[in-house]
Design a protein around this motif. Structure first.
Motif, PDB file in Angstrom:
ATOM      1  N   PRO A 140      -5.492  -2.079  -6.801  1.00  0.00           N
ATOM      2  CA  PRO A 140      -6.257  -1.243  -5.865  1.00  0.00           C
ATOM      3  C   PRO A 140      -7.087  -2.099  -4.919  1.00  0.00           C
ATOM      4  O   PRO A 140      -7.573  -3.168  -5.289  1.00  0.00           O
ATOM      5  N   GLU A 154      -5.146   1.301   0.905  1.00  0.00           N
ATOM      6  CA  GLU A 154      -5.308   1.731  -0.476  1.00  0.00           C
ATOM      7  C   GLU A 154      -5.114   0.635  -1.505  1.00  0.00           C
ATOM      8  O   GLU A 154      -5.553   0.754  -2.636  1.00  0.00           O
ATOM      9  N   ARG A 155      -4.454  -0.462  -1.157  1.00  0.00           N
ATOM     10  CA  ARG A 155      -4.055  -1.445  -2.168  1.00  0.00           C
ATOM     11  C   ARG A 155      -3.882  -2.810  -1.532  1.00  0.00           C
ATOM     12  O   ARG A 155      -3.842  -2.940  -0.305  1.00  0.00           O
TER      13      ARG A 155
END
Length: 667
Positions: free
Chosen positions: A71, A55-56
């Motif tokens: 992100p 996700e990041r």
């Protein structure tokens, strides 16, 4: 594209990343030191250690950047770890279709240059990157790229060591738990005691029990057999018959010490040679020898051990890498420093002590270091240091020092940042300092030579100008009308040459400190009006439109600010086609007066903008061939504005024109 769960081996890569238990951990000085070093090596403001999950991208260390994560969709590093190359370089993100619309490019931190080296573990999984970032286009040298690879290797080595140590801590915890069973073993252990044997067999750490002077192996569990590389047939044999390679080694001798004294013995990172599968190899072990006591008599020894070979090899590897880094710093003629911002305890490397004129083995305090800085620069260094200590700003400055013992003057370039330690209890001001004396001396020699030559050329050029003016008057009186245009062109060329020579002289005087700023309070509106009147009489090839100006007082050198405006105007004429329009504006904004000159000319490439105000820099290109100049006008303008505590910059688009700006504090 971003790394997604559907990418090949992505789930395995994420599992590998999770195994390091690094995500969302506190800042650690070791990692922050490495990003500081990467920033210094590559001469960029931002360096990151980034790990990419689903996700990041999360930053274990973020030198020069406030954010701790972004992100994954915006991640440059996601592209880097998916690359088949050992380093991904983006020289100008604005020209790269992958990144030109990225919010990190169009907004803060305005990424333009990016170089990222994947952090690949022993199983071949890319966990993240060591990357460096600059808001300006940039090209790294081969030496910088090689040094960056060394730093990335050290990051990965430290990461591997961290995981090994976590594993070791778990094993040591099991070892301690097992040691608590020693009392129980000493009380109940008998040769045919099935319960005791069961305890040994189920213990999570390697255990072997010796009995008697010949150290017969009475009990051994599977973890110990694995550690020794042996089979179960060693049971009930004397130690040296079962494992003859131990003869003469220190751990073997210590067993007899425990038998004789009854005192336990502990070993850490102890080297032991063992023969496994017919091959002798050296491993490293943590062990404890405890006496086996029955009816008050010492009858044997209980040995518990943990294999720490991997950890010790990784640590030695890191030590070698750190030595390589030290060699790289030494090869760059650089020194390093670190200061605790709470206690002001100051550490200086031996090379840094030499740069300040101290002996390599003598103490050098922070106060002694500051005292060596030449007096006219000392306040500036102190101010920037305090800004780093208390506002977290990056320290970057070139300054001279006078050697403590030798009295020699050296020019140094310092880089430094403030970072917390791994425990978060202390903050350290750390950095690197490089000797730039030779470059400074070369610059001074060039400046002296240019000043001397320019001065020598000025006298004959003044005479030539006088002769041309005299011939013009004679031609006018005697009716030689055909000669007048030729002489006027000659006069114009002499005037151009005079302007260039005066520019070189000004550069020489500027760098030797002989140009002084004569400040006075005046209304810049009047200065703009004078520039407008002069343009009417001197600029016939372009339309020059001056926008209305409000009364705005400044404390500045009137003549030198006028010189900057004149240079902006002459450049606008020189670099734009005839019959185009030039706009001049002057406004007040946020406590500053801002002057701008806009043309509709050829514009400037983004790669040239960052160097445009450098000394002797000229934009290259076929369209520039016919345009004269030596690249000193804008350099002089920049130095003049800098001495007035103002700013100078340009905004430009290729083939669409440019706008040059400067601002000055309002009086």
């Amino acid at each position: 594209m971003a790394i997604t769960p559907s990418s090949p081996n992505e789930q395995e890569r994420l599992a590998a990343l999770q195994s390091y238990q690094i995500l969302d951990t506190e800042a650690e000085k070791d990692y922050d030191d490495l990003t500081t070093l990467a920033s210094a090596i590559c001469q960029v403001p931002i360096a990151l250690i980034s790990f990419v999950d689903d996700e990041r991208q999360w930053f274990k260390s973020h030198h020069g950047l406030a954010a701790s994560e972004t992100p994954v969709e915006q991640s440059f590093c996601a592209h880097a770890i998916a690359s088949t190359h050992d380093i991904m370089i983006v020289e100008d993100a604005h020209k790269d279709d992958r990144f030109k619309d990225n919010p990190l490019v169009t907004g803060e931190p305005n990424i333009t240059f990016y170089a990222g080296i994947p952090l690949v573990n022993e199983d071949g999984y890319s966990l993240g990157t060591l990357c460096v970032i600059d808001p300006k286009p940039k090209i790294l040298s081969t030496q910088q790229l090689n040094a960056l690879r060394i730093v990335a290797k050290q990051v990965m080595d430290k990461l591997e060591l961290r995981r090994k140590l976590q594993t070791l801590e778990g094993a040591n915890h099991s070892l301690k738990s097992s040691q608590q069973q020693i009392t129980q073993l000493n009380t109940h252990l008998k040769f045919n005691d099935a319960r005791t044997r069961s305890l040994i067999q189920q213990a999570p750490v390697a255990i072997i029990v010796f009995r008697g002077e010949d150290l017969f192996i009475e009990a051994v569990n599977p973890p110990m057999l694995t550690l020794l590389g042996k089979q179960g047939d060693i049971l009930n044999k004397p130690l040296l018959e079962a494992i003859p390679e131990l003869n003469g080694q220190e751990p073997y001798k210590l067993l007899y010490s425990v038998l004789k004294t009854g005192n336990p013995v502990y070993g850490y990172d102890t080297a032991v040679k063992l023969k496994r599968n017919g091959v002798e190899e050296t491993g490293y072990y943590n062990f404890s020898y405890s006496p086996l006591i029955e009816d008050g008599e010492i009858t044997g020894v209980i040995d518990m051990a943990v294999d720490v070979t991997e950890q010790v090899r990784v640590r030695k590897k890191i030590e070698r890498t750190e030595e390589s880094l030290r060699m790289a710093v030494d090869a760059a003629d650089s020194g390093t420093y670190s200061m605790n911002t709470r206690t002001f305890e100051f550490y200086a490397s031996p090379r840094l002590k030499e740069l300040f004129g101290f002996n390599r083995d003598e103490d050098m305090s922070y106060e002694a270091c500051m005292a060596c800085i030449r007096e006219d620069y000392r306040l500036t260094v102190q101010t920037l240091t305090e800004a780093s200590l208390y506002q977290g700003e990056r320290f970057e400055l070139e300054y001279p020092v006078i050697g403590y013992h030798d009295g020699e003057e050296r020019w140094l370039r310092g880089l430094g940042t403030v970072q917390p330690d791994s425990h978060g209890t202390d903050v350290f001001f750390t950095g690197i300092i490089t000797d730039i004396t030779e470059r400074k001396e070369d610059d001074q020699r060039k400046s002296d030579f240019i000043g001397m030559v320019s001065h020598e050329l000025k006298t004959p050029l003044t005479s030539m100008s006088g002769y041309v003016q005299m011939l013009l008057r004679i031609a006018g009186k005697d009716g030689h009308s055909a000669m007048i245009p030729i002489l006027e062109k000659a006069s114009k060329q002499v005037s151009k040459m005079t302007t260039m020579i005066n520019g070189f002289l000004n550069v020489s005087r500027l760098e030797s400190g002989k140009i002084h700023v004569d400040r006075q309070r005046f209304d810049i509106k009047d200065l703009i009006k004078e520039a407008e009147e002069e343009s009417i009489s001197t600029i016939a090839t372009h339309r020059v439109i001056f926008k209305p100006v409000e009364t705005s007082y400044v404390d500045a050198d009137r003549d030198k600010i006028g010189q900057v405006i004149s240079n902006f105007l002459s450049n606008a004429v020189k670099y734009s086609a005839p019959d185009t329009t030039i706009h001049v504006a002057c406004i007040t904004l946020d406590g500053y007066v801002q002057v701008s000159v806009t043309d509709s000319g050829m514009g400037i490439n983004s790669r040239d903008i960052e160097k445009l105000f450098d000394r002797y820099y000229r934009v290259e290109g076929s369209e520039m061939v016919s345009i004269s100049g030596f690249g000193i006008g804008l350099y002089l303008c920049a130095e003049i504005i800098k001495r007035h505590n103002g700013n100078i910059w340009v905004e430009s688009e290729k083939d669409k024109g440019s706008t040059f700006y400067f601002n000055l504090p309002l009086a």
